[in-house]
Design a protein around this motif. Structure first.
Motif, PDB file in Angstrom:
ATOM      1  N   ASP A   1     -43.593  43.214  47.553  1.00  0.00           N
ATOM      2  CA  ASP A   1     -44.171  43.450  46.467  1.00  0.00           C
ATOM      3  C   ASP A   1     -43.875  42.906  44.888  1.00  0.00           C
ATOM      4  O   ASP A   1     -44.050  42.931  44.407  1.00  0.00           O
ATOM      5  CB  ASP A   1     -43.897  45.100  46.014  1.00  0.00           C
ATOM      6  N   SER A   2     -43.082  41.537  44.567  1.00  0.00           N
ATOM      7  CA  SER A   2     -42.916  40.832  44.019  1.00  0.00           C
ATOM      8  C   SER A   2     -44.178  40.625  43.259  1.00  0.00           C
ATOM      9  O   SER A   2     -43.445  40.198  42.043  1.00  0.00           O
ATOM     10  CB  SER A   2     -41.499  39.313  44.092  1.00  0.00           C
ATOM     11  N   MET A   3     -44.863  40.203  43.593  1.00  0.00           N
ATOM     12  CA  MET A   3     -46.203  40.100  41.819  1.00  0.00           C
ATOM     13  C   MET A   3     -46.817  41.408  41.968  1.00  0.00           C
ATOM     14  O   MET A   3     -48.537  41.426  42.032  1.00  0.00           O
ATOM     15  CB  MET A   3     -47.097  39.173  43.062  1.00  0.00           C
ATOM     16  N   THR A   4     -46.987  42.982  42.365  1.00  0.00           N
ATOM     17  CA  THR A   4     -46.830  44.053  41.854  1.00  0.00           C
ATOM     18  C   THR A   4     -46.687  44.398  40.546  1.00  0.00           C
ATOM     19  O   THR A   4     -45.432  44.532  40.590  1.00  0.00           O
ATOM     20  CB  THR A   4     -45.938  45.055  42.896  1.00  0.00           C
TER      21      THR A   4
ATOM     22  N   LYS B   1     -45.550  32.468  43.082  1.00  0.00           N
ATOM     23  CA  LYS B   1     -45.489  33.095  41.801  1.00  0.00           C
ATOM     24  C   LYS B   1     -46.481  32.960  40.597  1.00  0.00           C
ATOM     25  O   LYS B   1     -47.307  32.030  41.104  1.00  0.00           O
ATOM     26  CB  LYS B   1     -43.940  32.330  41.036  1.00  0.00           C
ATOM     27  N   LYS B   2     -45.743  33.029  39.725  1.00  0.00           N
ATOM     28  CA  LYS B   2     -46.363  32.682  38.132  1.00  0.00           C
ATOM     29  C   LYS B   2     -46.492  31.428  38.082  1.00  0.00           C
ATOM     30  O   LYS B   2     -44.597  32.182  37.384  1.00  0.00           O
ATOM     31  CB  LYS B   2     -47.303  33.478  37.621  1.00  0.00           C
TER      32      LYS B   2
ATOM     33  N   TYR C   1     -39.911  25.022  33.512  1.00  0.00           N
ATOM     34  CA  TYR C   1     -40.833  25.513  34.578  1.00  0.00           C
ATOM     35  C   TYR C   1     -39.954  26.570  35.463  1.00  0.00           C
ATOM     36  O   TYR C   1     -39.198  26.205  35.641  1.00  0.00           O
ATOM     37  CB  TYR C   1     -41.659  24.388  35.490  1.00  0.00           C
ATOM     38  N   TYR C   2     -40.698  27.262  35.308  1.00  0.00           N
ATOM     39  CA  TYR C   2     -39.878  28.888  36.372  1.00  0.00           C
ATOM     40  C   TYR C   2     -41.473  29.413  36.979  1.00  0.00           C
ATOM     41  O   TYR C   2     -42.414  29.197  36.470  1.00  0.00           O
ATOM     42  CB  TYR C   2     -39.715  29.598  35.579  1.00  0.00           C
ATOM     43  N   LEU C   3     -40.549  30.223  38.320  1.00  0.00           N
ATOM     44  CA  LEU C   3     -42.000  30.582  39.085  1.00  0.00           C
ATOM     45  C   LEU C   3     -41.164  31.980  38.459  1.00  0.00           C
ATOM     46  O   LEU C   3     -39.619  33.068  38.478  1.00  0.00           O
ATOM     47  CB  LEU C   3     -41.248  30.453  40.336  1.00  0.00           C
TER      48      LEU C   3
END
Length: 203
Positions: free
Chosen positions: A120-123, A163-164, A172-174
């Motif tokens: 659920d890291s992208m929820t 990730k985004k 840069y980061y995720l």
């Protein structure tokens, strides 16, 4: 199909259905919906059927037919481990990577594949959210730029992560969409595998 040397089995694989279903359409035992007919016609590169309603009928409807894609493309559904090794793959679809394919009207710019979202890291509670179980289409031929959803391979893992990609002060980061998860710095050892171009849900 006969003229193009396409068998029932070939067409079934292209459309993601059973050969028996194609056989029923062809022998008239079952009448497919117009969007299915247009998918079949698209595979044969034939003109699609008209889907618009006469004006007298359209005025009585609260929905209208959408324009159907003229062609569909097949991409394999692979695991997160396999996605992590995708950049090292010599062939577009190495043997054993996947026996499952999903159709899309998106024509990839590079090698492409589907992943089933895990965790659920992208929820997110609000705004853009990609919950567990969603299918995401990854295009390896698109340059990952800030703001895009990407698949990356981290140096400490053989698996991929979703990730985004964001930028802050030249770094840069995720970034996960779920604020409960930490932001991950993009290091030189981090490999950006591809960019998400489409999302869908299996029912």
């Amino acid at each position: 199909m006969d003229n193009q040397g396409i068998s029932q089995e070939d067409m079934a694989e292209r459309m993601g259905v059973t050969p028996g279903a194609v056989g029923h359409w062809l022998n008239g035992k079952r009448e497919p919906k117009i969007d299915v007919i247009n998918r079949l016609l698209g595979e044969l590169e034939l003109p699609l059927l008209e889907t618009s309603l006469p004006s007298s009928e359209a005025g009585q409807q609260n929905v209208a037919p959408t324009v159907q894609p003229s062609r569909f493309y097949r991409y394999p559904v692979i695991s997160w481990v396999e996605a992590g090794g995708w950049n090292e793959a010599v062939e577009p679809y190495p043997a054993g990577f996947s026996d499952t394919v999903e159709l899309s009207d998106y024509k990839a710019k590079g090698r492409a594949f589907w992943l089933v979202v895990r965790g659920d890291s992208m929820t997110a509670a609000a705004g853009q959210s990609i919950p567990e179980g969603m299918l995401i289409l990854v295009d390896t031929g698109i340059e990952p730029t800030p703001g895009k959803l990407v698949i990356a391979k981290l140096p400490e893992s053989n698996e991929a992560t979703f990730k985004k990609l964001v930028e802050d002060a030249g770094r840069y980061y995720l970034k996960p969409l779920n604020p409960a998860y930490p932001i991950i710095p993009v290091t030189e050892d981090c490999k950006l595998v591809g960019v998400i171009r489409q999302m869908t849900m299996r029912l």
